[in-house]
Every structure is written in structure tokens, then in C-alpha cells.
Design a protein around this motif. Sequence first.
Motif, short mmCIF file in Angstrom:
data_model
loop_
_atom_site.label_atom_id
_atom_site.label_comp_id
_atom_site.label_asym_id
_atom_site.label_seq_id
_atom_site.Cartn_x
_atom_site.Cartn_y
_atom_site.Cartn_z
N ALA A 1 0.83 -1.20 0.00
CA ALA A 1 0.00 0.00 0.00
C ALA A 1 0.87 1.26 0.00
N ALA A 2 1.99 1.21 0.73
CA ALA A 2 2.90 2.35 0.77
C ALA A 2 3.51 2.61 -0.60
N ARG A 3 3.92 1.55 -1.29
CA ARG A 3 4.49 1.73 -2.63
C ARG A 3 3.45 2.25 -3.61
N ASP A 4 2.20 1.78 -3.47
CA ASP A 4 1.13 2.29 -4.33
C ASP A 4 0.96 3.79 -4.12
N LEU A 5 1.06 4.25 -2.88
CA LEU A 5 0.92 5.68 -2.61
C LEU A 5 2.13 6.46 -3.12
N GLU A 6 3.31 5.84 -3.09
CA GLU A 6 4.47 6.51 -3.71
C GLU A 6 4.21 6.72 -5.20
N ALA B 1 0.61 14.60 0.68
CA ALA B 1 -0.34 13.78 1.43
C ALA B 1 -0.10 12.30 1.17
N ALA B 2 0.16 11.94 -0.10
CA ALA B 2 0.37 10.53 -0.43
C ALA B 2 1.64 10.01 0.24
N LEU B 3 2.72 10.77 0.21
CA LEU B 3 3.96 10.31 0.83
C LEU B 3 3.85 10.24 2.35
N GLU B 4 3.12 11.17 2.94
CA GLU B 4 2.97 11.13 4.39
C GLU B 4 2.19 9.88 4.82
N ARG B 5 1.14 9.56 4.07
CA ARG B 5 0.39 8.33 4.39
C ARG B 5 1.25 7.10 4.10
N ALA B 6 2.06 7.15 3.03
CA ALA B 6 2.96 6.03 2.74
C ALA B 6 3.94 5.83 3.88
N ALA B 7 4.40 6.94 4.48
CA ALA B 7 5.30 6.84 5.63
C ALA B 7 4.62 6.11 6.79
N ASP B 8 3.35 6.41 7.01
CA ASP B 8 2.60 5.75 8.10
C ASP B 8 2.56 4.24 7.90
N LEU B 9 2.52 3.82 6.64
CA LEU B 9 2.37 2.40 6.33
C LEU B 9 3.71 1.70 6.12
N SER B 10 4.81 2.42 6.29
CA SER B 10 6.13 1.86 5.99
C SER B 10 6.50 0.74 6.94
N SER C 1 9.63 -0.11 7.86
CA SER C 1 10.84 0.09 8.64
C SER C 1 11.02 1.58 8.93
N PRO C 2 11.75 1.93 10.01
CA PRO C 2 11.99 3.35 10.32
C PRO C 2 12.73 4.08 9.20
N GLY C 3 13.67 3.37 8.55
CA GLY C 3 14.42 4.02 7.48
C GLY C 3 13.54 4.43 6.32
N LEU C 4 12.65 3.50 5.91
CA LEU C 4 11.73 3.83 4.82
C LEU C 4 10.78 4.94 5.23
N ARG C 5 10.37 4.90 6.47
CA ARG C 5 9.45 5.94 6.93
C ARG C 5 10.14 7.31 6.90
N ALA C 6 11.39 7.37 7.36
CA ALA C 6 12.12 8.64 7.33
C ALA C 6 12.32 9.12 5.91
N ASP C 7 12.65 8.20 5.00
CA ASP C 7 12.82 8.58 3.59
C ASP C 7 11.55 9.26 3.06
N ARG C 8 10.42 8.64 3.31
CA ARG C 8 9.16 9.16 2.76
C ARG C 8 8.73 10.46 3.42
N LEU C 9 8.97 10.57 4.72
CA LEU C 9 8.63 11.82 5.41
C LEU C 9 9.47 12.98 4.88
N VAL D 1 9.44 17.21 9.04
CA VAL D 1 10.85 17.10 9.43
C VAL D 1 10.95 16.68 10.89
N LEU D 2 10.12 17.25 11.74
CA LEU D 2 10.12 16.88 13.15
C LEU D 2 9.80 15.40 13.33
N ALA D 3 8.83 14.91 12.57
CA ALA D 3 8.48 13.49 12.65
C ALA D 3 9.63 12.61 12.19
N ALA D 4 10.33 13.03 11.13
CA ALA D 4 11.46 12.24 10.64
C ALA D 4 12.60 12.23 11.65
#
Length: 904
Positions: free
Chosen positions: A362-367, A381-390, A392-400, A420-423
Motif C-alpha cells: 500500500a505504501a508503494r502504491d501511494l508513492e 499527502a500521499a507520501l505522508e500516508r505512505a510513511a505511516d504504512l512503511s 521500517s523506520p528508514g523507509l518511513r524517514a525517507d518518505r517523510l 521534518v520533526l516526525a522524521a
Amino acid sequence: MPLFGRDTELKDLGALVDGPEDRSGMLIRGAAGIGKSALVDEAVAAAAIAGVRVLRTAGVEAEQNYAYAGLHRLLYPLRKQLDGLPPRQYYSLATALGLPDGGDEPTAYLVGLAALTLLADAAGERPLLIVAEDVHWLDPASAEVLAFVARRIDPEPIALIATLRDGVDSPLADAGLSLMGPEPLSDDHAAALLDLIAPELPAQTRHRLLAEAHGNPLALTELPSAVRDLDELPATLPLTERLERAFSARGTTLPAPTRTALLVAALNDSDSVTETLSAASILLGTQAGTEIFTPAVENRLLVLGRDTVTFRHPLMRSAFTTTATADERTRAHRALSDVLAAHPDRRAWQRAAAATGPDEQAARDLENVAERARHRGGAVAALERAADLSGSPGLRADRLLRAAELAVDSGRRDTAERLVLAARALPTTPRHDATAAWLLSGFDDGVRENPSRITELAALAAAVAADGHPDAAMRILWGAAMRCFWSEPGPDTRPALLAVADELPIADDDPRLVAVSAYVAPFERGGRVIDRLRALASDTGRNPEVDRFLGSAALQVGAFDLAAHFSAAAAPGFRAAGQLGLLPRALTVQAWSLTRLGDLAAGAQAAAEAADFARETGQPFMHGLATAVQAEIAALRGDYPQAATLASDAERIGLAAGARPVLATVQLARGLAALGEGRYDDAFADLRRTHDPGDPSHSPALRAYFLAELTDAAIRAGQVDALRELLRGVEPAVASTPSPALHIGWRYAHALLATDTAEAHFTDALAVDLAAWPAERGRLHLSYGEWLRRQRRVVESRTHLRTAREIFDALGFTAWSERARLELRSAGESSPNRDPDARDRLTPHELSIARLAAQGLTNREIGQRLYLSHRTVSTHLHRIFPKLGVSSRTDLAALLPADEDTTA
């Protein structure tokens, strides 16, 4: 049904509909159920009677992630007129609306210009009323475009009515619309409405409902049918939530299949009845038809169209989503995703909504959704939601951080900071840390930060460069260098930044490195920077961002002729690409430099446009700097009240965070006004402040470029000793840099301070090539003429005084012109009064239009450059021609030669 207690509102809306040329529009802001839609319906009915065409759109909560969805709904009736747009506007709008022959991702400003042109063309045939309801739920792209349009429809036969719920924000709230805030109905009007809706209510129930409704028309209309359910609700619940609960309770009486279909309809991001029935059929395990909605229609919850199903009020929609269980919502989202195979973006969002934990697919679909997004707000918005569904922490930071970068590009500071604060709260790599560090540097250029932050950025840039990321290090260093302009970090910080810059594996002529050197060490590196700038001056126009860097660098080192050249080259590219966030930066540098050179007409034109765009794009310090330049221009033109007002406005902005260049320019404007009015003590005090390290207006570089004004004020105020002391403070800079502005001022000061050698100083100063610096040349001639007259060399003095008068007349320096005339009279020669130049009769905005028209551009082409509709341009030209006493573009060309044009 009649509207109770809304006579004033109806009168105002009627006036808007009857005369859309007289006002731009109305923002109706109020609580849910207060009657905003009812007022809109009355305005639409009035428009039909008045022969005004109505175009409508509305924000839908479920569509907020779909860029330009609201704009598509608004402009769909005009789709056949798109072919009449200029090519760039056509492709931008076609892309935004998802048409097959669109181009690359457009900016909201280009889309806004295309929409404005399209609407203005339609309004030329018949007055137009634009209605945008629930703008708090409009997708951000559509909201930005409508705000852009709202700011520019004053001269058009177009009116805009928007509705906005209390407690939420929208770009349309700051778009210059008149505010209408419907209040709760009075007791008498509330009682009359309730009696109309439910005339048979028992007295006790009637009294209770009036108390519960608090004058809210929706509550008075809907609560009578749910009075039994109210007994089960806590009395402390807010009215909105009580209404939602009442609507939900009404739904519990419906058959289970109907309730299932209602939940699907509430979660669907479309009003398609086919999609809703298909998804409901999956959940029910049997084919559902439109009869499934009949009980809901009978209970006044739904409106069923031929192909659509919609809730009667947004609170009814939200009632079914908030009261459903998490499992029920998940199953409904999955069913919807199953029926949306032909709509990959919508399917991705529905699949994401159905996820109950990490879901990489689902995260890749949003990317992929973000890659296809036609507006960066949708991609964020799509990348932020993709981060929620990531997963791993690394993938989540990348998307954020990717989302934050897009937010920075689109000017959404709050969003970028939050991402940025979330990342940063995640386990991150040095690459992540570097990206987070430079992302926010574009907002306010670090003005609001502690200056110690600059040292931290220098260390971070060095570490990132050592890890093999020189470009990332360069971006961090650029952010740190900009902070050295807006604030003063102290003597130890600047060498640290230079040391990092010198070690970067980046070419010496890289424009970013040239600009960093100029910002950090304008005197120490001034010679090197000026050499680079002169070498690059013939290669402008290829990359506006490069030209902007170089223009900024030239201003820092006092090469104002080069600064005007580079910034003028940068502006057309930003205009053409719709990059209105960067355009005011180039225009402000251009305005600042042109004003110092003496081209007040072009400087005023650039400053006015820079101030407008900086305000519109949320850049307060650029707005403050442009406003301070406007104050300087007003002072030079002799409009001292206007100069004082503008200086105060700019000072308020600059003081908010100690933006030193803003405050230094304010003091320059005040000093010039005081000089013009003969208040020499005040002038010296104002200008002296820029040299005081303890004063917030102290700017280490800019103070060195006001030496001529400082000298005039000091000598006339009898502050020669103080002047000599201040000059000693800048003497090291004179020895270390060939800065033109600094050396021109230095030579001028020494000519006025000299006794036995004054004539030699004046002669040497005038021997320098000042062709690009007419104001400074005029000042030298004036002071030399004054000195010659005091030496009783009257005949010789007249030549210089006459030259000064002619220069200042041409430049529009009113106070300086009068000073030259006074000196000439004292030398026995009278002067004719100066005839106002054509440029003086126009506002800066009108001058921009007139100059482009003089070049032969059509109204449409002018509108494209200035982000106006062609009808607005036509209106302005009808006012310009009588002001100038001309009747054609040919006449304009004679008054405004093409070589004077500086409109980018």
C-alpha cells in the motif's frame, strides 16, 4: 422555505450578485448548520433572476487528496473554451484537470492564471458568479487556485461566494473577500422556524428544543425528528456532535443492508451510485440496487440522483463514518478498493485507508500516486500516508523527508516543519540528518533562529561533505550563509563557514559557492566574487535559479549594476514557470539595486510587484524588504508622508525577528526623508544607527553602501568628527574589496571632508566611470557645484549644478532637484520647473502594463507576464491612456522607449 433573521445577509448578497464589478466576493464563515448553504442558495436564485451565470464547486472531505478535484468541478462547464487559452496556460490547466493532452506538472500559479483567463473570457459574455462551498474540504490545489483568482477579479464582472466552517482555515480566508459571519438566530426567529418545521410539538418539548438548538437553523430543522434520541445523549456534548449522534440514531432504524450502503457512500470519495452499489454488493454478498437507499431517502438522510447518491448535509455523512466500528470501516474501504481497478490513485487511497498496520505494498502504491500527482500538495499527502504504512523506520524517514521537500517547494512551512520533526524522531542516518537540516532553510532564511545555529550548520556541512555528499553539504552551507545576511552571527562564525566552503569539492565558479562567499565575507572575498560575477555576466538567461544566486551575491558586495542585471535575467524564467515563490526574491534584489542606482521608476515597479507576490506567497521578510525599498523611493521622490508610512510598515516586519537588512533599509529611507526635509540631525541619527553593532538595524555589509547619504547628513548636522570616526570603521573594508558602491561612497565622503585638496578629490571621483550609477554622478556634480560656489567660482559652479539638476530631474529625485535649483539661483541662474515625467503619472502597477504595451505586447501577453487576466489589463490601459494624454500603443512607445523596460 423562507430564511428567518437573515435580512442583512440577503441584502449584502443581493448587492454582490447585482453588481459583481463593484466587489470581488464574500466569504461566509460560520458554524456547521448555521445556514451558509441556505444563504448561498438564495444568492444563486438571485443570480438566475439577474441573468448572472453561476459556476459551482464544493469541497468534499473524501476528495481532499485528489489535486484539482474541486477546480475540475468548477470549470467543467467551460471545458469547450479551453482551446482559446494561450498554449502554456492551456497545457497547465489541461494537466491540472487530468485531460489527455496536458503537459508536465504545473504550478498552482500557472493553473490559477489559466483559470482566471478562462473565467474572465466567460464573464465577458455574461456576468459570472462563482460559488465554492465547504472550502475547508477543498483539495489544497483547488483552494490555492481559487484564492489566486479571488485576489484578481476586482476589475472583472465576476463575483465569488465561498463558505467556510468556523475553526478551520483555508487559503480563501486570506484572499481579500469580504467576511460574512451569520450569527445564531434570535429567540423570536428561532421560535418562528421551529413552529414552521414542527407546529404540533408539545410546549415542553418545544421549549427544550429551542434551548438545545441555540439558534442553529440546522438543529431547529432536524432535531424535532430525533427528539426521542436526544434523551440518550449527554447534555454536555457540543451541538455539532449532538447533531451527528442524532443523525446516526436516525440511521439505526434503517434496515441493515441500507446501513451498509450508507457507510460505503460515506467512505466513497465519489458520489457515483454505481461504485457505491458495487462495493455494497461485495459486503452484502448479493446484488444491491438503488431501492436499497429508499429508506434513507424517506428519512431525509440522502438525495438520490440519476447517477449520484449524496448526503443532505456533511454532518449526516460524518455521522455514519464516526459511529461505524473500525472493522466495518476497514471492510468498506477494501470493498471500494476492489471496485476501483480502473482508478489506480483512488484505489491506492482506499487500500491505504483499509490498512490496519504496516503495509509496504500500500505504501508503494501511494508513492506511485505521489509520482503521478498533478500538484505537490497531493504528493505530500500521499507520501505522508505512505510513511505511516512503511515497514521500517528508514523507509518511513525517507518518505517523510521526501514529503517535506515537496512541502518546502510549495511554500507550506507548517507542513514541512511537522514532517521534518516526525522524521527526526526516528532512528536516522547522516544522510537523513543532512536532508532534515537544509530542508527548512528556505523559510525566512533562518531569521527566527538563534545565530548559534549557523555554527551548527557549518559543522554539519563539513560532516556531510566528509561522508561524500558535497551537494547536500552545499545546500546546508547556503542556508547558513543566508542567515549571515539576515542576522549577525559574530566574528568567529563567518571564518568557520568559509573554511568549510573552501574545502568543498565544488568548482570555484559554482554560483552557489560565489553567493556563499558574498554573503559570508562580502569585503574579504569581495574582489574574488566581483571577478566571478563579471566573468559570468554574459551568460545569463539559461537558469533563473543561477541568475538569482548571482544577483544576490552582487548585491552583497555592492555591485548594484551587476545585481540589477542578474536579477532582471532571473525574473522571466520564474514568471514563465509560475514560480511565484522565487520571483519576489529576484524582484526585491532588482528593486533594491535599481533604486540605489537611481532608476526609481523601474525600481518602484519591481518593488511593488515583489511586495505583492511576497505577501501572497507568505514570505514576510521579503515583503518587508520590498516595502522598505518602496519607502526609500517615496523619500527620494519627496513624498515624505508616504515614506514614513511605508517605513513603519517595513519596520514592524523587520523588528518581529530582527531582520537586519529590512531595518537597515528602513533607516536609509528615514535618513533620506530627513535630508529632503532639512532635518539634518535626524538624518544623521537615522543613518548612524546602521553602523552601531548594538542596534537591530546594523548590517555589516549594507551600512558601507550608504556612505554618501551619511556624509551629507553629518556635514550639514555639524557632525564631522563623528563622521570621521565612522569612516575609520569601514576603512579596512575599503582596503580589502573593490566594491563599486563602497568606493563611490568613500570617494564622495573624502571629497566633502577635504579642505585644501577638495577639488582634486572631486575631479578624481568624477573621472571614474559612473555611467551605470547616475544618482551617484548627480550627487557628485551637485556637491562639487556647491563647493565651487562657496569658493566664489560661480561660473564654474553653474555647469556642475545644471548637470546635477538635469540628472535629478530625469531620475525623479525631487528633493535633490530642488536643492540643485536653489544652488543655481544662488549662483545667479534660474531654472525652469520640472515637467512631470510620463512615468510619474502612473502607479508602479500601471507603469508595468504601459511599458509592456509600449513594446507591442497584446493584452493577453501582458496578462501572462503579470499574472492578470487580459480583461484586467484592458481596464488598466483605458485608465493609463488619459493619464498620459495618448490614445494608442504607438504613442506609448514614444513616451516609454523599449530600452527603459525592466519588466521581466
